[in-house]
Design a protein around this motif. Structure first.
Motif, PDB file in Angstrom:
ATOM      1  N   ASN A   8      41.121  45.369  35.275  1.00  9.11           N
ATOM      2  CA  ASN A   8      41.600  44.220  36.039  1.00  9.11           C
ATOM      3  C   ASN A   8      40.466  43.350  36.586  1.00  9.11           C
ATOM      4  OD1 ASN A   8      44.505  44.718  35.949  1.00  9.11           O
ATOM      5  ND2 ASN A   8      43.993  46.576  37.062  1.00  9.11           N
ATOM      6  N   ASP A   9      39.266  43.599  36.158  1.00  7.17           N
ATOM      7  CA  ASP A   9      38.101  42.852  36.637  1.00  7.17           C
ATOM      8  C   ASP A   9      37.970  41.548  35.853  1.00  7.17           C
ATOM      9  OD1 ASP A   9      35.524  41.849  37.124  1.00  7.17           O
ATOM     10  OD2 ASP A   9      34.652  43.844  37.297  1.00  7.17           O
ATOM     11  N   PRO A  10      38.080  40.402  36.532  1.00  8.34           N
ATOM     12  CA  PRO A  10      37.985  39.121  35.823  1.00  8.34           C
ATOM     13  C   PRO A  10      36.710  38.970  34.996  1.00  8.34           C
ATOM     14  CG  PRO A  10      38.773  38.766  38.043  1.00  8.34           C
ATOM     15  CD  PRO A  10      38.368  40.218  37.955  1.00  8.34           C
ATOM     16  N   LYS A  11      35.587  39.494  35.503  1.00  6.14           N
ATOM     17  CA  LYS A  11      34.325  39.400  34.751  1.00  6.14           C
ATOM     18  C   LYS A  11      34.445  40.122  33.406  1.00  6.14           C
ATOM     19  CE  LYS A  11      29.648  41.194  35.010  1.00  6.14           C
ATOM     20  NZ  LYS A  11      28.754  42.028  35.801  1.00  6.14           N
ATOM     21  N   VAL A  12      35.024  41.311  33.421  1.00  9.22           N
ATOM     22  CA  VAL A  12      35.186  42.105  32.203  1.00  9.22           C
ATOM     23  C   VAL A  12      36.213  41.448  31.278  1.00  9.22           C
ATOM     24  CG1 VAL A  12      35.924  44.343  31.292  1.00  9.22           C
ATOM     25  CG2 VAL A  12      34.503  44.236  33.358  1.00  9.22           C
ATOM     26  N   LEU A  13      37.321  40.999  31.843  1.00  8.99           N
ATOM     27  CA  LEU A  13      38.370  40.372  31.037  1.00  8.99           C
ATOM     28  C   LEU A  13      37.870  39.086  30.368  1.00  8.99           C
ATOM     29  CD1 LEU A  13      41.362  40.940  33.458  1.00  8.99           C
ATOM     30  CD2 LEU A  13      41.120  41.938  31.167  1.00  8.99           C
ATOM     31  N   ASN A  14      37.128  38.264  31.094  1.00  5.14           N
ATOM     32  CA  ASN A  14      36.617  37.024  30.507  1.00  5.14           C
ATOM     33  C   ASN A  14      35.572  37.295  29.435  1.00  5.14           C
ATOM     34  OD1 ASN A  14      37.751  34.405  31.741  1.00  5.14           O
ATOM     35  ND2 ASN A  14      37.573  35.798  33.472  1.00  5.14           N
ATOM     36  N   ILE A  47      38.744  49.895  26.961  1.00  9.20           N
ATOM     37  CA  ILE A  47      38.482  48.760  26.068  1.00  9.20           C
ATOM     38  C   ILE A  47      39.746  48.380  25.304  1.00  9.20           C
ATOM     39  CG2 ILE A  47      37.215  47.996  24.022  1.00  9.20           C
ATOM     40  CD1 ILE A  47      34.814  49.606  25.108  1.00  9.20           C
ATOM     41  N   ALA A  48      40.496  49.355  24.839  1.00 10.55           N
ATOM     42  CA  ALA A  48      41.743  49.059  24.127  1.00 10.55           C
ATOM     43  C   ALA A  48      42.728  48.340  25.043  1.00 10.55           C
ATOM     44  CB  ALA A  48      42.358  50.354  23.591  1.00 10.55           C
ATOM     45  N   GLU A  49      42.823  48.776  26.285  1.00 11.40           N
ATOM     46  CA  GLU A  49      43.722  48.130  27.242  1.00 11.40           C
ATOM     47  C   GLU A  49      43.260  46.713  27.565  1.00 11.40           C
ATOM     48  OE1 GLU A  49      45.672  49.067  31.637  1.00 11.40           O
ATOM     49  OE2 GLU A  49      44.485  50.617  30.644  1.00 11.40           O
ATOM     50  N   ILE A  50      41.963  46.540  27.721  1.00 14.15           N
ATOM     51  CA  ILE A  50      41.392  45.213  27.994  1.00 14.15           C
ATOM     52  C   ILE A  50      41.628  44.278  26.810  1.00 14.15           C
ATOM     53  CG2 ILE A  50      39.190  43.982  28.278  1.00 14.15           C
ATOM     54  CD1 ILE A  50      38.294  46.556  29.915  1.00 14.15           C
ATOM     55  N   GLU A  51      41.392  44.778  25.596  1.00 18.20           N
ATOM     56  CA  GLU A  51      41.602  43.943  24.414  1.00 18.20           C
ATOM     57  C   GLU A  51      43.067  43.530  24.295  1.00 18.20           C
ATOM     58  OE1 GLU A  51      40.341  43.421  19.770  1.00 18.20           O
ATOM     59  OE2 GLU A  51      40.083  45.394  20.663  1.00 18.20           O
ATOM     60  N   ALA A  52      43.979  44.430  24.585  1.00 21.90           N
ATOM     61  CA  ALA A  52      45.407  44.097  24.542  1.00 21.90           C
ATOM     62  C   ALA A  52      45.728  43.002  25.561  1.00 21.90           C
ATOM     63  CB  ALA A  52      46.250  45.334  24.804  1.00 21.90           C
ATOM     64  N   ALA A  53      45.131  43.081  26.747  1.00 22.93           N
ATOM     65  CA  ALA A  53      45.385  42.077  27.785  1.00 22.93           C
ATOM     66  C   ALA A  53      44.863  40.700  27.383  1.00 22.93           C
ATOM     67  CB  ALA A  53      44.751  42.516  29.102  1.00 22.93           C
ATOM     68  N   VAL A  54      43.664  40.662  26.794  1.00 19.99           N
ATOM     69  CA  VAL A  54      43.114  39.355  26.425  1.00 19.99           C
ATOM     70  C   VAL A  54      43.826  38.767  25.205  1.00 19.99           C
ATOM     71  CG1 VAL A  54      40.894  39.795  27.527  1.00 19.99           C
ATOM     72  CG2 VAL A  54      41.129  40.213  25.094  1.00 19.99           C
ATOM     73  N   PHE A  86      47.804  33.738  34.055  1.00 19.32           N
ATOM     74  CA  PHE A  86      46.608  34.561  33.884  1.00 19.32           C
ATOM     75  C   PHE A  86      45.538  34.103  34.870  1.00 19.32           C
ATOM     76  CE2 PHE A  86      48.855  34.205  29.839  1.00 19.32           C
ATOM     77  CZ  PHE A  86      49.154  35.540  29.592  1.00 19.32           C
ATOM     78  N   PRO A  87      45.713  34.418  36.161  1.00 21.96           N
ATOM     79  CA  PRO A  87      44.784  33.909  37.181  1.00 21.96           C
ATOM     80  C   PRO A  87      43.344  34.386  37.014  1.00 21.96           C
ATOM     81  CG  PRO A  87      46.353  35.470  38.146  1.00 21.96           C
ATOM     82  CD  PRO A  87      46.775  35.232  36.726  1.00 21.96           C
ATOM     83  N   TRP A  88      43.116  35.402  36.223  1.00 23.84           N
ATOM     84  CA  TRP A  88      41.761  35.899  35.981  1.00 23.84           C
ATOM     85  C   TRP A  88      40.983  35.027  35.001  1.00 23.84           C
ATOM     86  CZ3 TRP A  88      41.051  36.960  30.868  1.00 23.84           C
ATOM     87  CH2 TRP A  88      42.177  37.261  30.103  1.00 23.84           C
ATOM     88  N   LEU A  89      41.665  34.180  34.250  1.00 27.79           N
ATOM     89  CA  LEU A  89      41.000  33.353  33.238  1.00 27.79           C
ATOM     90  C   LEU A  89      40.095  32.299  33.859  1.00 27.79           C
ATOM     91  CD1 LEU A  89      43.771  32.539  30.612  1.00 27.79           C
ATOM     92  CD2 LEU A  89      41.528  33.475  30.123  1.00 27.79           C
ATOM     93  N   GLU A  90      38.891  32.206  33.357  1.00 25.85           N
ATOM     94  CA  GLU A  90      37.980  31.139  33.773  1.00 25.85           C
ATOM     95  C   GLU A  90      38.430  29.837  33.119  1.00 25.85           C
ATOM     96  OE1 GLU A  90      34.107  32.570  32.644  1.00 25.85           O
ATOM     97  OE2 GLU A  90      34.114  34.084  34.221  1.00 25.85           O
ATOM     98  N   GLY A  91      38.217  28.738  33.822  1.00 29.65           N
ATOM     99  CA  GLY A  91      38.688  27.433  33.367  1.00 29.65           C
ATOM    100  C   GLY A  91      38.219  27.045  31.982  1.00 29.65           C
ATOM    101  N   HIS A  92      36.961  27.327  31.651  1.00 29.33           N
ATOM    102  CA  HIS A  92      36.472  26.931  30.328  1.00 29.33           C
ATOM    103  C   HIS A  92      37.187  27.696  29.218  1.00 29.33           C
ATOM    104  CE1 HIS A  92      33.757  30.334  31.180  1.00 29.33           C
ATOM    105  NE2 HIS A  92      33.631  30.447  29.871  1.00 29.33           N
ATOM    106  N   HIS A  93      37.603  28.940  29.499  1.00 27.60           N
ATOM    107  CA  HIS A  93      38.353  29.685  28.490  1.00 27.60           C
ATOM    108  C   HIS A  93      39.744  29.088  28.303  1.00 27.60           C
ATOM    109  CE1 HIS A  93      35.412  32.716  27.683  1.00 27.60           C
ATOM    110  NE2 HIS A  93      35.413  33.187  28.910  1.00 27.60           N
TER     111      HIS A  93
END
Length: 107
Positions: A8-14, A47-54, A86-93
């Motif tokens: 759930n870490d925005p840095k990792v998700l982005n 990593i699998a869970e993070i990849e599924a989320a992104v 997706f509030p974790w998403l950075e604007g440029h993404h």
């Protein structure tokens, strides 16, 4: 304050989203190896869970872009809806995925 878990870490998700949507030689390739280089503390399951989320965020933004193409929403709504869902998403993404989605919607 308790640190966020990596899933759930925005840095990792982005970072994962950046890898997942990379062009060139890594286009559509699994992200696990690249994620482990940047975040060696992650487990394969994380990593699998993070990849599924992104991937979920990526495909949802493409779906929102298709809604714009059908005239159901305006172009500016794409960014707003993506940021709300997706509030974790950075604007440029968001902007980049919006542009990719609009490109594919018009193909």
């Amino acid at each position: 304050m308790q640190p966020l878990d990596p899933v759930n870490d925005p840095k990792v998700l982005n970072a994962a989203l950046e890898f997942a949507t990379e062009w060139g030689e890594n286009f559509r390739k699994p992200i696990a190896e690249r994620m482990l280089v940047r975040f060696p503390e992650l487990s394969e399951a994380e990593i699998a869970e993070i990849e599924a989320a992104v991937r979920k965020a990526e495909y949802r933004i493409y779906e929102i872009a298709e809604m714009e193409m059908r005239g159901e929403i305006s172009e500016s709504d794409i960014t707003r809806i993506a940021a709300e869902e997706f509030p974790w998403l950075e604007g440029h993404h968001i902007g980049r995925l919006k542009n990719i989605g609009m490109y594919y919607a018009r193909r």
